[in-house]
Design an enzyme around this catalytic site. Structure first.
Site, PDB file in Angstrom:
ATOM      1  N   THR A  42       3.847   0.523 -10.167  1.00  0.00           N
ATOM      2  CA  THR A  42       2.345   1.141  -9.637  1.00  0.00           C
ATOM      3  C   THR A  42       4.005   1.781  -8.373  1.00  0.00           C
ATOM      4  O   THR A  42       4.777   0.938  -8.414  1.00  0.00           O
ATOM      5  CB  THR A  42       1.775   0.137  -8.587  1.00  0.00           C
ATOM      6  N   CYS A  47      -0.422   2.603   0.958  1.00  0.00           N
ATOM      7  CA  CYS A  47      -1.755   1.619  -0.348  1.00  0.00           C
ATOM      8  C   CYS A  47      -0.263   0.916  -0.115  1.00  0.00           C
ATOM      9  O   CYS A  47       0.570   0.044  -0.318  1.00  0.00           O
ATOM     10  CB  CYS A  47      -1.464   2.231  -1.603  1.00  0.00           C
ATOM     11  N   HIS A  64      -3.689  -2.695  -6.264  1.00  0.00           N
ATOM     12  CA  HIS A  64      -3.093  -1.907  -5.954  1.00  0.00           C
ATOM     13  C   HIS A  64      -4.394  -0.992  -4.549  1.00  0.00           C
ATOM     14  O   HIS A  64      -5.391  -0.227  -5.120  1.00  0.00           O
ATOM     15  CB  HIS A  64      -3.335  -0.416  -6.716  1.00  0.00           C
TER      16      HIS A  64
END
Length: 201
Positions: A42, A47, A64
């Site tokens: 990712t 985040c 995530h």
């Protein structure tokens, strides 16, 4: 084997040339749990991603999430709720236990929480996400084996489930940075609109 919460399980399968193996890419509000030898990847700005493994059981997972707070019960759909850390962590750990992991063997590695836009610092989203995930894991008594949180650079994170190893690369190229800044700008605009509508500051 992958987890099965509809709509929020990552489904972007590809061959990662850097890692020389099959991989699954997670987008914001997604998670993935596996017992297969497949990398989980990712890209993070403000985040946070939690990478959790039970090496004895051969179960690994990643999520995530975009915001630390939980969604209000009953007011959001399942996919949207995955934006929130409390729900994203609960789903990830629950699916890992269903796949054969044991809570007392879980180990976590956590990444992200950067301030990639100057005006993001006023909302402290990255810091709040980082604080949340560490507090959550401490409360749940899940040990944190590694962390790379906060700072100003976006990150690409790769989890190799069989070894539990996580590879982190800071993103500094113009294309990578601009892509993350666009996403962060959109998040900021959405949050500002929500705050205006609710009277929150």
């Amino acid at each position: 084997m992958s987890a099965t919460v509809p709509g929020s399980v990552a489904n972007h399968h590809y061959f990662d040339r850097d890692l020389d193996c099959k991989a699954v890419k997670l987008l914001p509000s997604e998670y993935y749990v596996t017992t297969d030898d497949i990398a989980l990847t990712t890209v993070l700005g403000s985040c946070v991603a939690a990478c959790v493994v039970d090496l004895d059981a051969g179960v690994a997972g990643m999520n995530h999430f975009m915001l630390p707070e939980d969604g209000e019960p009953g007011t959001r759909g399942q996919v949207e709720s995955m934006r929130y850390g409390a729900y994203a962590m609960e789903v990830l750990i629950g699916e890992m236990l269903r796949a054969g992991a044991r809570r007392d063997r879980l180990q976590a590695k956590v990444f992200g929480g950067a301030a990639v836009l100057a005006n993001m610092t006023t909302l402290n989203i990255g810091d709040r996400n980082a604080d949340f995930v560490l507090r959550y894991l401490k409360t749940e008594r899940i040990s944190v084996a590694a962390q790379d949180l906060r700072g100003q650079h976006a990150r690409r994170v790769c989890l190799l489930p069989k070894s539990g190893k996580a590879v982190v690369r800071k993103l500094r190229t113009q294309v990578d940075v601009q892509s993350i800044q666009r996403e962060e700008g959109e998040l900021l605009r959405r949050l500002s609109a929500v705050n205006k509508n609710t009277g929150m500051v």
